[in-house]
Design a protein around this motif. Structure first.
Motif, short mmCIF file in Angstrom:
data_model
loop_
_atom_site.label_atom_id
_atom_site.label_comp_id
_atom_site.label_asym_id
_atom_site.label_seq_id
_atom_site.Cartn_x
_atom_site.Cartn_y
_atom_site.Cartn_z
N UNK A 22 -70.23 9.37 23.92
CA UNK A 22 -69.92 8.15 23.33
C UNK A 22 -69.01 7.38 24.54
N UNK A 23 -69.17 7.79 25.64
CA UNK A 23 -68.53 7.09 26.87
C UNK A 23 -67.10 7.16 26.83
N UNK A 24 -66.76 8.33 26.06
CA UNK A 24 -65.13 8.66 26.19
C UNK A 24 -64.73 9.16 27.49
N UNK A 25 -63.43 8.46 27.74
CA UNK A 25 -62.92 9.04 29.31
C UNK A 25 -62.00 10.07 29.04
N UNK A 26 -61.80 10.80 28.04
CA UNK A 26 -61.06 12.21 27.79
C UNK A 26 -61.61 13.20 28.66
N UNK A 27 -60.64 13.90 29.35
CA UNK A 27 -61.30 15.04 30.19
C UNK A 27 -61.77 16.22 29.35
N UNK A 28 -62.51 16.94 29.95
CA UNK A 28 -63.36 17.80 29.41
C UNK A 28 -63.38 19.18 30.30
N UNK A 29 -63.63 20.31 29.65
CA UNK A 29 -63.63 21.46 30.49
C UNK A 29 -64.52 21.49 31.91
N UNK A 30 -65.70 20.81 31.51
CA UNK A 30 -66.65 20.96 32.63
C UNK A 30 -66.26 19.79 33.62
N UNK A 31 -65.87 18.68 33.18
CA UNK A 31 -65.85 17.58 34.23
C UNK A 31 -64.31 17.40 34.86
N UNK A 32 -63.19 18.13 34.17
CA UNK A 32 -61.93 17.93 34.60
C UNK A 32 -61.29 19.53 35.21
N UNK A 33 -62.03 19.72 36.29
CA UNK A 33 -61.77 21.20 36.62
C UNK A 33 -60.32 21.30 37.22
N UNK A 34 -60.03 20.32 38.21
CA UNK A 34 -58.76 20.45 38.69
C UNK A 34 -57.68 19.95 37.75
N UNK A 35 -57.58 19.25 36.80
CA UNK A 35 -56.61 18.99 35.87
C UNK A 35 -56.33 20.18 34.90
N UNK A 36 -57.61 20.91 34.61
CA UNK A 36 -57.75 22.17 33.68
C UNK A 36 -57.14 23.29 34.57
N UNK A 37 -57.22 23.45 35.60
CA UNK A 37 -56.62 24.68 36.68
C UNK A 37 -55.30 24.39 36.76
N UNK A 38 -54.88 23.22 37.11
CA UNK A 38 -53.41 22.91 37.13
C UNK A 38 -52.67 23.15 35.84
N UNK A 39 -52.77 22.64 34.53
CA UNK A 39 -52.51 23.04 33.56
C UNK A 39 -52.56 24.59 33.12
N UNK A 40 -53.47 25.18 33.42
CA UNK A 40 -53.47 26.57 33.24
C UNK A 40 -52.57 27.29 34.23
N UNK A 83 -57.79 26.11 26.71
CA UNK A 83 -59.27 25.76 26.20
C UNK A 83 -59.47 25.01 24.98
N UNK A 84 -58.30 25.20 23.91
CA UNK A 84 -58.41 24.77 22.85
C UNK A 84 -57.88 23.39 22.83
N UNK A 85 -57.52 22.50 23.88
CA UNK A 85 -57.11 21.31 24.08
C UNK A 85 -58.08 20.58 24.46
N UNK A 86 -59.22 21.07 24.96
CA UNK A 86 -60.34 20.19 25.49
C UNK A 86 -61.44 20.37 25.14
N UNK A 87 -62.64 19.51 25.02
CA UNK A 87 -63.93 19.51 24.59
C UNK A 87 -64.51 20.29 25.72
N UNK A 88 -65.76 21.00 25.39
CA UNK A 88 -66.58 21.66 26.36
C UNK A 88 -67.06 20.37 27.48
N UNK A 89 -67.86 19.42 26.65
CA UNK A 89 -68.60 18.42 27.55
C UNK A 89 -68.17 17.15 26.76
N UNK A 90 -68.44 16.02 27.26
CA UNK A 90 -68.29 14.72 26.45
C UNK A 90 -69.26 14.41 25.27
N UNK A 91 -68.90 13.83 24.43
CA UNK A 91 -69.74 13.60 23.20
C UNK A 91 -70.83 12.18 23.13
#
Length: 323
Positions: free
Chosen positions: A200-218, A190-198
């Motif tokens: 600014x149009x950033x394409x970085x994964x977030x806890x809300x928008x990238x559930x599959x990626x987060x679950x896989x890494x977890x 959880x400390x590696x991702x932001x909760x939501x985008x800021x």
């Protein structure tokens, strides 16, 4: 890490055959005892025969008692970890009713899948915002050697003396180990991702928008931590995600403001399109001739009507457009 578990290769007998044999030995013990008593109660007792019969009875009874300790029964997805005076001798996994040398030590473990529904914990995301996050985990025991001898599961149990006789005690101790490690892994991910985008149009994964990626890494992080105890993670998923109470109200207003701005952008975009269509239609069909001032006034009025929150109040203009 390689598995350290291996199959038990010692002598294992059919439990029902040994049960029948034990009953026969018990019967012979009773016969020897009764015969010895009859011999000793005779008018001219044969002391030697009586003593021999009592010795035979005592030996048979001692052997019989020891043999009763060698029975074991296994259901599907259960195992017995077998030791010989402290030395690991293998893991027995065949289902059924069996008998082994009673001097082997056996500890019963479960290989069935288990659920862990972790309570939400407070962590700081990548941007430093406190969030509440929880997970649900499905795990099962894969390596019985590591589970019993690589981690101190026996003393972690509430009552270590019941390890082996009560599978639940050992599995609860392992569940406590899983709970602590899942807490640490969840904080790390959880400390590696932001909760939501800021915004600014950033394409970085977030806890809300990238559930599959987060679950896989977890899941990967949990496997790295739990492999030490011979535990395999079947599935790990975040099942709760929210801002911490102290900033939830502020973040809600921020989300509402963002939603309002987005809605307004859509409304203005649609209004401009409709005004342009109206002016083009009036011009193309020669309905009315408008100079720049009239067009500006018309555009202003239409935008007010189309973008306003309240319904427009109609006004009848009885004048003329040409002065």
């Amino acid at each position: 890490m390689e598995t350290k578990e291996f199959a038990f290769k010692g002598k294992v007998l059919n439990g029902f055959l040994m049960l029948f044999t034990n009953l026969i030995v018990l019967l012979l013990c009773g016969i020897s005892l009764v015969w010895g008593i009859l011999v000793m109660d005779a008018d001219q007792p044969d002391m030697t025969l009586g003593v021999v019969l009592f010795i035979i009875c005592a030996n048979l009874l001692f052997i019989n008692i020891i043999c009763w300790c060698g029975f074991m029964m296994l259901e599907p997805n259960e195992a017995r970890v077998i030791t010989w005076f402290g030395k690991y001798s293998g893991t027995f996994t065949q289902t059924g009713y069996y008998w082994i040398n009673p001097f082997y030590g056996t500890k019963k473990v479960s290989l069935r899948a288990r659920n862990l529904d972790a309570e939400p914990i407070k962590v700081n995301d990548k941007t430093g915002n406190p969030v509440m996050i929880g997970l649900v985990l499905v795990w099962k025991l894969k390596d019985t050697y590591k589970a019993l001898f690589e981690v101190d599961s026996q003393t972690m149990a509430a009552n270590p003396n019941t390890i082996g006789s009560d599978t639940k005690v050992l599995m609860n101790a392992l569940e406590n180990f899983v709970r602590v490690q899942s807490d640490a892994a969840l904080r790390q991910v959880a400390g590696q991702y932001a909760y939501d985008d800021d915004d600014t149009g950033s394409s970085e994964p977030t806890l809300r928008s990238s559930a599959d990626e987060i679950n896989q890494q977890l899941e990967e992080k949990l496997n790295e931590r739990l492999i030490l105890a011979g535990i395999e993670v079947v599935e790990a998923r975040i099942n709760y995600l929210a801002y911490a109470p102290e900033i939830a109200a502020v973040m809600l207003r921020r989300q509402q403001a963002s939603a309002i701005i987005t809605a307004r952008e859509k409304i203005v975009e649609g209004a401009v399109s409709m005004v342009k269509m109206a002016l083009d239609k009036l011009s193309n069909e020669d309905i009315v001739e408008l100079d720049d001032d009239k067009k500006a006034a018309m555009v202003s009025n239409l935008l007010v009507v189309l973008c306003g929150d309240e319904s427009a109040q109609p006004v009848v203009n009885t004048g003329t457009l040409n002065h």
